[in-house]
Design a protein around this motif. Structure first.
Motif, PDB file in Angstrom:
ATOM      1  N   GLY A   1     -27.696-123.022  34.158  1.00  0.00           N
ATOM      2  CA  GLY A   1     -27.318-123.259  32.778  1.00  0.00           C
ATOM      3  C   GLY A   1     -28.458-123.010  31.811  1.00  0.00           C
ATOM      4  O   GLY A   1     -29.619-123.323  32.112  1.00  0.00           O
ATOM      5  N   ASP A   2     -28.114-122.484  30.623  1.00  0.00           N
ATOM      6  CA  ASP A   2     -29.157-122.192  29.640  1.00  0.00           C
ATOM      7  C   ASP A   2     -29.775-123.466  29.066  1.00  0.00           C
ATOM      8  O   ASP A   2     -30.854-123.435  28.496  1.00  0.00           O
ATOM      9  CB  ASP A   2     -28.606-121.326  28.504  1.00  0.00           C
ATOM     10  CG  ASP A   2     -27.575-122.043  27.640  1.00  0.00           C
ATOM     11  OD1 ASP A   2     -26.931-123.004  28.121  1.00  0.00           O
ATOM     12  OD2 ASP A   2     -27.399-121.642  26.475  1.00  0.00           O
ATOM     13  N   ASN A   3     -29.100-124.600  29.257  1.00  0.00           N
ATOM     14  CA  ASN A   3     -29.602-125.877  28.753  1.00  0.00           C
ATOM     15  C   ASN A   3     -29.972-126.821  29.898  1.00  0.00           C
ATOM     16  O   ASN A   3     -30.100-128.034  29.685  1.00  0.00           O
ATOM     17  CB  ASN A   3     -28.545-126.534  27.859  1.00  0.00           C
ATOM     18  CG  ASN A   3     -29.153-127.316  26.716  1.00  0.00           C
ATOM     19  OD1 ASN A   3     -30.357-127.250  26.474  1.00  0.00           O
ATOM     20  ND2 ASN A   3     -28.341-128.086  26.021  1.00  0.00           N
TER      21      ASN A   3
ATOM     22  N   THR B   1     -29.292-116.947  33.095  1.00  0.00           N
ATOM     23  CA  THR B   1     -28.684-118.100  32.447  1.00  0.00           C
ATOM     24  C   THR B   1     -27.242-117.830  32.034  1.00  0.00           C
ATOM     25  O   THR B   1     -26.870-116.724  31.643  1.00  0.00           O
ATOM     26  CB  THR B   1     -29.483-118.530  31.209  1.00  0.00           C
ATOM     27  OG1 THR B   1     -29.531-117.464  30.262  1.00  0.00           O
ATOM     28  CG2 THR B   1     -30.894-118.950  31.587  1.00  0.00           C
ATOM     29  N   VAL B   2     -26.453-118.909  32.150  1.00  0.00           N
ATOM     30  CA  VAL B   2     -25.078-118.942  31.666  1.00  0.00           C
ATOM     31  C   VAL B   2     -24.983-120.112  30.698  1.00  0.00           C
ATOM     32  O   VAL B   2     -25.557-121.176  30.953  1.00  0.00           O
ATOM     33  CB  VAL B   2     -24.078-119.117  32.831  1.00  0.00           C
ATOM     34  CG1 VAL B   2     -22.663-119.348  32.306  1.00  0.00           C
ATOM     35  CG2 VAL B   2     -24.114-117.909  33.756  1.00  0.00           C
TER      36      VAL B   2
ATOM     37  N   LYS C   1     -17.674-116.982  33.894  1.00  0.00           N
ATOM     38  CA  LYS C   1     -18.973-116.504  33.433  1.00  0.00           C
ATOM     39  C   LYS C   1     -20.014-116.574  34.563  1.00  0.00           C
ATOM     40  O   LYS C   1     -20.920-115.733  34.624  1.00  0.00           O
ATOM     41  CB  LYS C   1     -19.437-117.326  32.234  1.00  0.00           C
ATOM     42  CG  LYS C   1     -18.608-117.067  30.984  1.00  0.00           C
ATOM     43  CD  LYS C   1     -19.113-117.884  29.800  1.00  0.00           C
ATOM     44  CE  LYS C   1     -18.263-117.599  28.556  1.00  0.00           C
ATOM     45  NZ  LYS C   1     -18.703-118.415  27.397  1.00  0.00           N
ATOM     46  N   ILE C   2     -19.878-117.563  35.436  1.00  0.00           N
ATOM     47  CA  ILE C   2     -20.772-117.615  36.603  1.00  0.00           C
ATOM     48  C   ILE C   2     -20.533-116.404  37.487  1.00  0.00           C
ATOM     49  O   ILE C   2     -21.472-115.715  37.913  1.00  0.00           O
ATOM     50  CB  ILE C   2     -20.563-118.914  37.410  1.00  0.00           C
ATOM     51  CG1 ILE C   2     -20.914-120.145  36.569  1.00  0.00           C
ATOM     52  CG2 ILE C   2     -21.413-118.887  38.678  1.00  0.00           C
ATOM     53  CD1 ILE C   2     -20.616-121.458  37.275  1.00  0.00           C
TER      54      ILE C   2
ATOM     55  N   LEU D   1     -26.545-126.284  39.599  1.00  0.00           N
ATOM     56  CA  LEU D   1     -25.827-127.192  38.713  1.00  0.00           C
ATOM     57  C   LEU D   1     -26.695-128.422  38.442  1.00  0.00           C
ATOM     58  O   LEU D   1     -27.655-128.681  39.173  1.00  0.00           O
ATOM     59  CB  LEU D   1     -24.501-127.642  39.339  1.00  0.00           C
ATOM     60  CG  LEU D   1     -23.456-126.569  39.626  1.00  0.00           C
ATOM     61  CD1 LEU D   1     -22.239-127.205  40.296  1.00  0.00           C
ATOM     62  CD2 LEU D   1     -23.044-125.847  38.349  1.00  0.00           C
ATOM     63  N   GLU D   2     -26.334-129.180  37.420  1.00  0.00           N
ATOM     64  CA  GLU D   2     -27.060-130.414  37.093  1.00  0.00           C
ATOM     65  C   GLU D   2     -26.039-131.531  36.860  1.00  0.00           C
ATOM     66  O   GLU D   2     -25.143-131.389  36.026  1.00  0.00           O
ATOM     67  CB  GLU D   2     -27.908-130.210  35.842  1.00  0.00           C
ATOM     68  CG  GLU D   2     -28.739-131.416  35.446  1.00  0.00           C
ATOM     69  CD  GLU D   2     -29.614-131.145  34.226  1.00  0.00           C
ATOM     70  OE1 GLU D   2     -29.965-132.118  33.531  1.00  0.00           O
ATOM     71  OE2 GLU D   2     -29.944-129.964  33.970  1.00  0.00           O
TER      72      GLU D   2
END
Length: 375
Positions: A84-86, A107-108, A120-121, A140-141
């Motif tokens: 993830g971009d964040n 990044t996605v 998108k992944i 993932l987070e």
């Protein structure tokens, strides 16, 4: 100045409980680098059982746990990881997967709930081409810190796991995975069942003093190979410690005693969010508070996050900006209901003082606020 101190900067600021200190003092220890520390072995075995994995490895920090996991899966330099971009790995871990591991981040965009769109992944996976790095990993987070402590569901994690059919591995940054488990009412092992590795932080919501644990795949053969590589990387990164049972003893207490308190942390976060909603110059979506984090925005240019945090400190409430427009409060088990009730009028008073333009606080806002958004 009030004598009470309410520290809402992060759940990383907890102090070891008396039970943790007693366990540390009584810990049976040996040399863990030689594989001989009995307390570390018992703790790793229990963590593996809780997470539904075959093994576990204690490491000094969550950043090291994530880095080691990524490097085990992407052991060929020039590999690529989708994340993830964040995400914490991408934003707050010093670019370690690139600078140390030679892993390229792909990044996605993270959605507000911490997810990434499945399509998108899939679209981010490189097709074989001599111009491209080779995609080997998805990260993932859970919970997602930058997205308000949101929880990723079992169903979503399983959908991402199905993408592994493209020949990929899945790592979960589970720094606060127990918060997600409690909030969702789902056993923690179900949240990570499809993962090839998970990093669990012990010094955030669980309140232990130091450390994280990496759990590898459930398959015995896969887990042994993972742990063997992880131990080498841990040593390379300076994370091989000797009588580490002293730290594992505290973490063992945290797992057994603090997990049951996380639901109360979440309740207090809701109370805090509802109280903040009543302050006209602030915006908070209390319905979005799922775990122990509360994010709120300031609506008046006179009330910047830096200034508000600086003034709050004068009232013995500690907080950190989350961005140029928002502030994050984090509840942990050493924050009481009375602490929450103390903090709310302090926020209201700080807002009033800033609206009055009191120059007595200007010296606090000239670059003195310490921003540390990643924790």
């Amino acid at each position: 100045m009030a004598s009470k101190l309410v520290d809402l900067r992060s759940d990383t600021v907890t102090k070891p409980s008396e039970a943790m200190r007693a366990a540390m003092a009584a810990a049976d220890v040996d040399d863990d680098v030689l594989g001989a520390d009995p307390t570390a072995q018992r703790f790793e075995a229990e963590m593996a059982s809780i997470m539904g994995k075959e093994a576990a490895l204690f490491v000094p920090s969550g950043t090291m746990g994530n880095l080691i996991s990524v490097l085990v899966h992407c052991d060929v330099r020039g590999s690529e990881a989708i994340l993830g971009d964040n995400s914490h790995i991408h934003v707050y871990e010093n670019g370690g997967i690139s600078t140390i591991g030679g892993v390229h981040p792909r990044t996605v965009k993270n959605n507000p709930d911490g997810t990434m769109d499945i399509d998108k992944i899939v679209a981010a996976i490189r097709h074989p081409d001599l111009h491209y790095p080779t995609t080997r990993l998805i990260c993932l987070e859970n919970t997602h810190g930058n997205c308000g402590g949101k929880c990723l569901s079992v169903e979503y994690t399983y959908m991402v796991g199905e993408i592994k059919s493209h020949g990929l591995k899945l790592h979960i940054d589970g720094a606060r995975i127990f918060n997600a488990s409690v909030a969702l009412g789902v056993p923690v092992d179900r949240l990570v069942k499809t993962a090839d590795s998970v990093s669990v932080c012990l010094s955030k919501g669980l309140g232990a003093s130091v450390g994280s644990v990496i759990d590898p795949p459930a398959e015995i053969v896969g887990s042994k190979a993972f742990i063997d590589k992880a131990k080498i990387l841990r040593k390379t990164l300076g994370g091989g410690m000797r009588q580490v049972g002293v730290l594992c003893a505290a973490a063992h207490v945290a797992i057994r005693e603090t997990v049951g308190k996380l639901a109360d942390d979440h309740r207090k976060a809701k109370v805090l969010a509802e109280g903040l909603k009543k302050i006209e110059q602030l915006t908070v979506d209390s319905a979005s508070v799922e775990t122990n984090m509360v994010f709120f925005d300031t609506m008046d240019p006179r009330i910047s996050p830096d200034k508000l945090c600086a003034v709050l400190e004068q009232h013995n409430v500690l907080a950190m900006p989350a961005s140029s427009k928002s502030i994050r409060f984090v509840i942990h088990y050493q924050i009481s209901d009375s602490d929450v009730q103390y903090a709310l009028p302090c926020v209201e008073k700080a807002v009033e003082e800033l609206l009055k333009g009191g120059t007595e606080f200007e010296h606090l806002t000239n670059g003195t606020t310490k921003n540390s958004y990643g924790h």
